[in-house]
Design a protein around this motif. Structure first.
Motif, mmCIF file in Angstrom:
data_model
loop_
_atom_site.group_PDB
_atom_site.id
_atom_site.type_symbol
_atom_site.label_atom_id
_atom_site.label_comp_id
_atom_site.label_asym_id
_atom_site.label_seq_id
_atom_site.Cartn_x
_atom_site.Cartn_y
_atom_site.Cartn_z
ATOM 1 N N PRO A 301 15.567 60.091 -34.878
ATOM 2 C CA PRO A 301 16.726 59.702 -35.853
ATOM 3 C C PRO A 301 16.685 58.515 -36.220
ATOM 4 O O PRO A 301 15.995 57.511 -35.472
ATOM 5 C CB PRO A 301 18.155 60.438 -35.507
ATOM 6 N N PHE A 302 17.195 58.221 -37.389
ATOM 7 C CA PHE A 302 17.023 56.746 -37.959
ATOM 8 C C PHE A 302 18.020 55.909 -36.961
ATOM 9 O O PHE A 302 19.210 56.340 -36.580
ATOM 10 C CB PHE A 302 17.567 56.743 -39.206
ATOM 11 N N SER A 303 17.651 54.641 -36.473
ATOM 12 C CA SER A 303 18.408 53.757 -35.879
ATOM 13 C C SER A 303 17.900 52.419 -36.224
ATOM 14 O O SER A 303 16.735 51.953 -36.445
ATOM 15 C CB SER A 303 18.322 53.812 -34.529
ATOM 16 N N ALA A 304 18.978 51.380 -36.139
ATOM 17 C CA ALA A 304 18.553 49.791 -36.464
ATOM 18 C C ALA A 304 19.164 48.922 -35.467
ATOM 19 O O ALA A 304 20.602 49.220 -35.381
ATOM 20 C CB ALA A 304 19.056 49.515 -37.892
ATOM 21 N N VAL A 305 18.590 48.222 -34.889
ATOM 22 C CA VAL A 305 19.317 47.288 -33.626
ATOM 23 C C VAL A 305 18.717 45.870 -33.888
ATOM 24 O O VAL A 305 17.542 45.704 -34.756
ATOM 25 C CB VAL A 305 18.876 47.790 -32.276
ATOM 26 N N SER A 306 19.293 45.118 -33.444
ATOM 27 C CA SER A 306 19.092 43.763 -33.768
ATOM 28 C C SER A 306 19.363 42.804 -32.583
ATOM 29 O O SER A 306 20.272 43.065 -31.932
ATOM 30 C CB SER A 306 19.624 42.979 -35.018
ATOM 31 N N TRP A 307 18.668 41.650 -32.339
ATOM 32 C CA TRP A 307 18.993 40.719 -31.097
ATOM 33 C C TRP A 307 18.328 39.284 -31.499
ATOM 34 O O TRP A 307 17.726 38.961 -32.846
ATOM 35 C CB TRP A 307 18.301 41.180 -30.045
ATOM 36 N N ILE A 308 18.446 38.377 -30.840
ATOM 37 C CA ILE A 308 17.993 37.114 -31.301
ATOM 38 C C ILE A 308 17.023 36.957 -29.885
ATOM 39 O O ILE A 308 17.059 36.947 -29.014
ATOM 40 C CB ILE A 308 19.287 35.865 -31.060
ATOM 41 N N ARG A 309 15.975 36.399 -30.446
ATOM 42 C CA ARG A 309 14.526 35.933 -29.462
ATOM 43 C C ARG A 309 14.616 34.342 -29.583
ATOM 44 O O ARG A 309 14.352 33.903 -30.860
ATOM 45 C CB ARG A 309 13.534 36.588 -29.890
ATOM 46 N N MET A 310 14.784 33.847 -28.855
ATOM 47 C CA MET A 310 14.719 32.427 -28.472
ATOM 48 C C MET A 310 13.146 31.629 -28.436
ATOM 49 O O MET A 310 12.378 32.448 -27.930
ATOM 50 C CB MET A 310 15.591 31.919 -27.268
#
Length: 323
Positions: A301-310
């Motif tokens: 199923p569709f999913s969208a996740v996000s994070w910060i990469r330093m």
């Protein structure tokens, strides 16, 4: 492609994995502190982070801000990170592009977009957008198609990404009512039933960010997610209906902006998320550690996740935008 009609959304097939036998180009960026409001370009130093820092070894989408210095030089450097690895990319202008207040001569938005798309025709999916929306450029939509698509769904995208010029520099800092009508026309044609997930990108935050964000320099608390909150939101000059249009579409999962270098949080608004990118380049104000916002989208199923990469490779501020 200067003019976008209802059928003119560009198609993108996500690319996965690494090319064997190719070394990652590594660009080094050294901060240069501007003085008296002046930006000091250094042609011997690179203004952006390298592919390792942006997660380009995997099929993620980096969103960053602050890639300033003479604009054509910055575009060439950014292109050397992305395009030699055969990665498609799209861009939109920031508030200071073609700004006359820096020590170097500005480059008009239209020239910047022409320079990027002209030099990287096969991999650049940026567009100047419909002429009736000029002087704003970069109003366009990309259709992302599944790698597993069949003949039955050959023309049905798995994701729609809308890019809008929010002004700045010599232009009023707004997403105009004309752009709102353009978005409504495009989204109704491409996604009339709202079955396709949609992500939105522009540079200057809307006034809705002021409403939902934590107070400047306060702790970022749930439901917001982030790591730096060092300044007040600097929003657009006015709201001309774009946020209302987005809030009425359950298919819209998130809006991503830049502009404020001292903010990197995401906060919920209605049924979607409002997110800042991370100050990525070595241009512009502020000396906060550099990074980029990564967006990972999966289907079935569709999913969208996000994070910060330093810049040092660390990861933080994970948030689920849709699942």
């Amino acid at each position: 492609m200067d003019r976008l009609g209802p059928r003119a959304g560009r198609r993108v097939r996500p690319r996965h994995g690494r090319r064997p036998g190719r070394r990652e180009p590594r660009l080094r960026g050294v901060p240069r502190r501007p003085g008296d409001g002046e930006q000091r370009p250094d042609p011997q130093r690179e203004p952006v982070l390298g592919p390792r820092h942006l997660g380009l070894s995997k099929p993620w989408r980096p969103v960053g801000d602050g890639v300033r210095q003479p604009r054509r030089h910055a575009l060439r450097v950014a292109a050397r990170v992305v395009f030699p690895r055969r990665r498609p990319a799209a861009a939109l202008p920031g508030a200071a592009d073609e700004h006359a207040g820096f020590s170097f001569r500005g480059t008009p938005r239209t020239d910047l977009m022409a320079a990027e798309t002209g030099a990287n025709r096969q991999l650049s999916y940026s567009s100047s957008g419909p002429r009736e929306l000029w002087p704003g450029v970069s109003n366009y939509v990309l259709q992302v198609h599944s790698r597993r698509r069949t003949r039955d769904d050959d023309h049905v995208p798995a994701l729609l990404m809308y890019f809008l010029d929010s002004g700045g520099g010599s232009y009023t800092e707004v997403v105009s009512s004309a752009q709102v009508k353009w978005f409504q026309s495009q989204s109704q044609f491409l996604n009339p039933n709202g079955r396709i997930p949609e992500l939105i990108f522009w540079h200057i935050p809307s006034t809705a960010y002021v409403m939902v964000g934590p107070k400047a320099k306060s702790e970022i608390r749930k439901p917001c997610v982030g790591s730096i909150n060092k300044e007040e939101v600097a929003p657009q000059a006015a709201e001309w209906g774009m946020m209302d249009a987005l809030a009425k579409r359950p298919s819209v999962k998130a809006v991503f902006v830049g502009h404020n270098h001292g903010l990197d949080w995401c906060c919920p608004y209605e049924e979607l998320w409002l997110c800042f990118a991370r100050h990525t380049g070595y241009g512009g104000y502020g000396d906060w550690p550099k990074g980029a916002r990564i967006i990972q989208v999966t289907e079935d199923p569709f999913s969208a996740v996000s994070w910060i990469r330093m810049e040092n490779g660390s990861r933080h501020s994970d948030v689920t935008l849709s699942s």
